[in-house]
Design an enzyme around this catalytic site. Structure first.
Site, PDB file in Angstrom:
ATOM      1  N   GLY A 274       3.928   0.284  -4.526  1.00 43.70           N
ATOM      2  CA  GLY A 274       2.715   0.201  -5.346  1.00 43.70           C
ATOM      3  C   GLY A 274       2.771   1.260  -6.441  1.00 43.70           C
ATOM      4  O   GLY A 274       3.841   1.759  -6.803  1.00 43.70           O
ATOM      5  N   GLY A 275       1.601   1.614  -6.921  1.00 39.79           N
ATOM      6  CA  GLY A 275       1.511   2.608  -7.987  1.00 39.79           C
ATOM      7  C   GLY A 275       2.130   3.932  -7.591  1.00 39.79           C
ATOM      8  O   GLY A 275       2.477   4.754  -8.451  1.00 39.79           O
TER       9      GLY A 275
ATOM     10  N   GLY B  32      29.782   3.868 -35.545  1.00 41.95           N
ATOM     11  CA  GLY B  32      28.512   4.503 -35.183  1.00 41.95           C
ATOM     12  C   GLY B  32      28.653   5.355 -33.931  1.00 41.95           C
ATOM     13  O   GLY B  32      27.998   6.397 -33.794  1.00 41.95           O
ATOM     14  N   ALA B  33      29.543   4.931 -33.055  1.00 42.03           N
ATOM     15  CA  ALA B  33      29.693   5.670 -31.804  1.00 42.03           C
ATOM     16  C   ALA B  33      30.281   7.061 -32.054  1.00 42.03           C
ATOM     17  O   ALA B  33      29.995   8.011 -31.321  1.00 42.03           O
ATOM     18  CB  ALA B  33      30.567   4.878 -30.840  1.00 42.03           C
TER      19      ALA B  33
HETATM   20  C1  HXC Z   1      -3.468   3.507   5.825  1.00 36.91           C
HETATM   21  C2  HXC Z   1      -1.398   3.054   6.685  1.00 36.91           C
HETATM   22  C3  HXC Z   1      -0.952   2.650   5.406  1.00 36.91           C
HETATM   23  C4  HXC Z   1      -1.859   2.699   4.318  1.00 36.91           C
HETATM   24  C5  HXC Z   1       0.683   2.450   6.782  1.00 36.91           C
HETATM   25  N1  HXC Z   1      -0.357   2.898   7.491  1.00 36.91           N
HETATM   26  N2  HXC Z   1       0.345   2.278   5.504  1.00 36.91           N
HETATM   27  N3  HXC Z   1      -2.647   3.479   6.890  1.00 36.91           N
HETATM   28  N4  HXC Z   1      -3.104   3.152   4.572  1.00 36.91           N
HETATM   29  N5  HXC Z   1      -1.503   2.368   3.075  1.00 36.91           N
HETATM   30  C6  HXC Z   1      -0.385   3.221   8.927  1.00 36.91           C
HETATM   31  C7  HXC Z   1      -0.280   1.991   9.788  1.00 36.91           C
HETATM   32  O1  HXC Z   1      -1.552   1.428   9.966  1.00 36.91           O
HETATM   33  C8  HXC Z   1       0.279   2.583  11.068  1.00 36.91           C
HETATM   34  O2  HXC Z   1      -0.746   3.225  11.749  1.00 36.91           O
HETATM   35  C9  HXC Z   1       1.199   3.661  10.558  1.00 36.91           C
HETATM   36  O3  HXC Z   1       0.771   3.967   9.212  1.00 36.91           O
HETATM   37  C10 HXC Z   1       2.636   3.233  10.478  1.00 36.91           C
HETATM   38  O4  HXC Z   1       2.693   1.997   9.800  1.00 36.91           O
HETATM   39  P1  HXC Z   1       3.494   0.748  10.368  1.00 36.91           P
HETATM   40  O5  HXC Z   1       3.002  -0.440   9.631  1.00 36.91           O
HETATM   41  O6  HXC Z   1       3.441   0.733  11.851  1.00 36.91           O
HETATM   42  O7  HXC Z   1       4.968   1.126   9.911  1.00 36.91           O
HETATM   43  P2  HXC Z   1       6.119   0.160   9.425  1.00 36.91           P
HETATM   44  O8  HXC Z   1       6.268  -0.996  10.333  1.00 36.91           O
HETATM   45  O9  HXC Z   1       7.300   1.035   9.237  1.00 36.91           O
HETATM   46  O10 HXC Z   1       5.640  -0.395   8.008  1.00 36.91           O
HETATM   47  C11 HXC Z   1       5.507   0.476   6.946  1.00 36.91           C
HETATM   48  C12 HXC Z   1       4.821  -0.198   5.745  1.00 36.91           C
HETATM   49  C13 HXC Z   1       3.514  -0.849   6.224  1.00 36.91           C
HETATM   50  C14 HXC Z   1       5.767  -1.284   5.200  1.00 36.91           C
HETATM   51  C15 HXC Z   1       4.617   0.847   4.682  1.00 36.91           C
HETATM   52  O11 HXC Z   1       2.761   0.103   6.973  1.00 36.91           O
HETATM   53  C16 HXC Z   1       2.665  -1.324   5.100  1.00 36.91           C
HETATM   54  O12 HXC Z   1       2.929  -2.395   4.556  1.00 36.91           O
HETATM   55  N6  HXC Z   1       1.656  -0.544   4.735  1.00 36.91           N
HETATM   56  C17 HXC Z   1       0.752  -0.924   3.678  1.00 36.91           C
HETATM   57  C18 HXC Z   1       1.410  -0.750   2.364  1.00 36.91           C
HETATM   58  C19 HXC Z   1       0.458  -0.955   1.255  1.00 36.91           C
HETATM   59  O13 HXC Z   1       0.100  -2.106   0.912  1.00 36.91           O
HETATM   60  N7  HXC Z   1      -0.006   0.157   0.641  1.00 36.91           N
HETATM   61  C20 HXC Z   1      -0.857   0.130  -0.459  1.00 36.91           C
HETATM   62  C21 HXC Z   1       0.061  -0.022  -1.680  1.00 36.91           C
HETATM   63  S1  HXC Z   1      -0.868  -0.065  -3.126  1.00 36.91           S
HETATM   64  P3  HXC Z   1      -0.774   3.336  13.354  1.00 36.91           P
HETATM   65  O14 HXC Z   1      -2.052   3.974  13.656  1.00 36.91           O
HETATM   66  O15 HXC Z   1      -0.637   1.945  13.860  1.00 36.91           O
HETATM   67  O16 HXC Z   1       0.416   4.164  13.716  1.00 36.91           O
HETATM   68  C22 HXC Z   1      -0.852   1.516  -3.599  1.00 36.91           C
HETATM   69  C23 HXC Z   1      -1.615   1.694  -4.810  1.00 36.91           C
HETATM   70  C24 HXC Z   1      -1.377   3.043  -5.373  1.00 36.91           C
HETATM   71  O17 HXC Z   1      -0.292   2.357  -3.016  1.00 36.91           O
HETATM   72  C25 HXC Z   1      -1.927   3.079  -6.752  1.00 36.91           C
HETATM   73  C26 HXC Z   1      -1.590   4.323  -7.430  1.00 36.91           C
HETATM   74  C27 HXC Z   1      -1.930   4.242  -8.883  1.00 36.91           C
END
Ligand code: HXC
Length: 507
Positions: free
Chosen positions: A164-165, A400-401
């Site tokens: 993501g971001g 040019g290079a």
């Molecule tokens: C809260 C999160 C989290 C998140 C993971 N966890 N991502 N909690 N917010 N964004 C937590 C899970 O719930 C889990 O908690 C623990 O972290 C480990 O995650 P798992 O899913 O068990 O791990 P894994 O199987 O390795 O998968 C990792 C992952 C997946 C691929 C990153 O967790 C995932 O898809 N997370 C969401 C990603 C996402 O969409 N993020 C937002 C992106 S947008 P428990 O309690 O079960 O251990 C963004 C915008 C930013 O970031 C903008 C900036 C400008």
């Protein structure tokens, strides 16, 4: 209702399980990574007691100290750095309000203290339960990345997800390193890609280390595992000044500046289109006991960029690589070299340019994708750089290079060439074909080609105009000439002459 002790116990059990899970995936924990990165016992943590303030979606009874990120200071070979290491065992290293505040605090302190900062990224991105507090936290981290740019070196190490971001913080730093098989970076993940474009792709193919080190050029180097990666970051830091107002690091060298390398006399093939490995020349010129830390080794391999040492002092090297695409300059090579030169210039690292370039890569692909603007980036970078710039033309520099690759005309301070170097508008064959079209017999054509080579394809004319400061008759003596050149330029102070808010780099 659970009491505090039972909550603490179950939380610490969870943490242990998550650390085990991390290890089972060949990843270290945040604190183990710090231990490898810094000199033993040198890490000082701050904000270890910070916890989040969110009560939404099940977070009210989960308060892990540190809130998913470890920040503080440590030393690498006794030089201070700031550190930010995301802890995937706590909320997946996700970026919540307080997590963000810790990151901002260490960014601010690194900038005030004028020390490099290393970000170790291992995070699920914006903490979903904390909504806009999390998003705002990213924005404020980006602001700090930009403020720090060109003031302190910023190094990002991707050691897990970075999605993501969130990718834009690394994207705003000076270097991005990845770990093979365990790290990935993308703006939108495979599920979103599938929904929006119907393309089916996995994490690795979308944003794994191979993609970013060979195709996108986002990643500066890939390492096999966390340990190797962190040891290499230590090596890199040895080449970098602490800030834009600190001196370039010098490590005493046992290698004499006068060392002669007889093999250089024969290193370049007589046939001007035969490939050879420019790395062999680099290795003969730099300190024998010095390293070469290559940046973007697997991307745009027609140009080499990296850090090394001459007479103990760190320098940046930019060199055409005749082994790939005959060393032509294309879009990727221009961007790669320009970015490297701008880093060196921002941090006062002198630049050595080694030239063997037949020209810009021709073709619709290059033209349609913007070689005009991207090639201009490389010109811009050389022309605006005020650090000592030493250039050596080893075989050919056409068109040019020739101008672009650190020539006198773009402010090359000391430009050297080997005696047989060809400096011309183009190669002899192409020149004769254009000048005489198809009017010549094969015999006459070959006479004209050798005439052209004698008259124009040499370094003599450029030297007679003063565009080359010295022609090195015996390549074996080149190290001495380069050491002398950097010594002469040691106290060079140059600034861009006119006040401006900032330049308008062709982007
Ligand atoms: C809260 C999160 C989290 C998140 C993971 N966890 N991502 N909690 N917010 N964004 C937590 C899970 O719930 C889990 O908690 C623990 O972290 C480990 O995650 P798992 O899913 O068990 O791990 P894994 O199987 O390795 O998968 C990792 C992952 C997946 C691929 C990153 O967790 C995932 O898809 N997370 C969401 C990603 C996402 O969409 N993020 C937002 C992106 S947008 P428990 O309690 O079960 O251990 C963004 C915008 C930013 O970031 C903008 C900036 C400008």
């Amino acid at each position: 209702m659970k009491n505090e002790n039972s909550i603490n116990l179950s939380n610490s059990l969870k943490l242990q399980q998550r650390a085990d899970r991390q290890h089972s995936r060949y990843k270290l924990t945040a604190s183990e990574r710090i231990e490898i990165l810094v000199d033993p016992g040198s890490f000082i943590e701050i904000d270890s007691l910070v916890v989040h303030r969110c009560n939404e979606f099940g977070l009210s009874d989960q308060h892990y100290k540190g809130d998913g990120v470890i920040v503080g200071y440590g030393k690498v070979n006794n030089r201070l750095i700031a550190i930010c290491s995301q802890d995937f065992t706590i909320f997946g290293g996700s970026f919540g309000e307080m997590h963000a505040r810790k990151v901002h605090k260490i960014q601010d302190m690194a900038l005030k203290a004028k020390i490099p900062i290393v970000f170790m990224n291992d995070s699920g991105g914006a903490r979903i339960q904390e909504g806009v507090d999390s998003l705002g936290g990213y924005g404020e981290a980006f602001m700090r990345n930009v403020k720090s740019s060109g003031v302190i070196p910023q190094i990002s190490v991707i050691m897990g997800p970075c999605a993501g971001g969130a990718v834009y913080s690394p994207g705003l730093t000076d270097f991005i390193f990845m770990v093979s098989g365990t790290s990935y970076m993308y703006v939108t993940g495979p599920d979103v890609v599938k929904n929006v474009t119907h393309e089916i792709v996995n994490h690795e193919k979308l944003g794994g280390s191979k993609v970013h080190s060979t195709k996108s050029g986002v990643c500066d180097a890939v390492f096999d595992d966390d340990i190797e990666c962190l040891l290499q970051i230590r090596r890199l830091i040895n080449f970098l000044p602490m800030s834009n107002s600190s001196p370039v690091p010098v490590l005493p060298s046992k290698d004499s500046p006068d060392r002669i390398s007889p093999s250089l006399d024969k290193i370049v093939p007589d046939d001007s289109i035969k490939p050879y490995n420019m790395m062999n020349i680099i290795q003969k010129l730099v300190d024998e006991d010095g390293d070469f830390f290559e940046i973007k080794k697997d991307f745009a391999q027609n140009i080499i960029t990296g850090f090394s040492r001459i007479d103990g002092s760190a320098i940046g090297i930019v060199a055409n690589q005749p082994l790939h695409m005959a060393g032509c300059i294309d879009i990727n090579a221009s961007i790669k070299a320009a970015r490297f030169i701008r880093f060196c210039d921002a941090f006062n690292i002198p630049i050595l340019t080694l030239v063997d370039v037949p020209g810009f890569l021709p073709g619709t692909n290059q033209e349609h994708n913007g070689i005009i603007i991207d090639g201009a980036k490389l010109i811009f970078a050389y022309a605006e750089a005020t650090v000592p710039k030493v250039t050596l033309i080893v075989r050919k520099a056409y068109g040019g290079a020739y101008i672009v690759m650190g020539s006198k005309h773009l402010g090359g301070d000391i430009v050297l060439s080997w005696e047989n170097a060809e400096i011309a508008v183009m190669g002899a064959d192409a020149a004769v074909s254009i000048l005489y079209k198809n009017q010549l017999s094969a015999k006459d054509k070959s006479t004209k080609i050798s005439d052209y080579k004698q008259k124009f394809a040499t370094s003599k004319i450029a030297a007679s105009r003063g565009f080359i400061d010295d022609v090195i008759l015996h390549p074996r003596n080149t190290r001495r000439a380069i050491c002398n050149a950097f010594e002469i330029l040691k106290n060079k102070k140059d600034t861009n002459q006119f006040w401006k808010k900032h330049d308008n780099l062709p982007l």
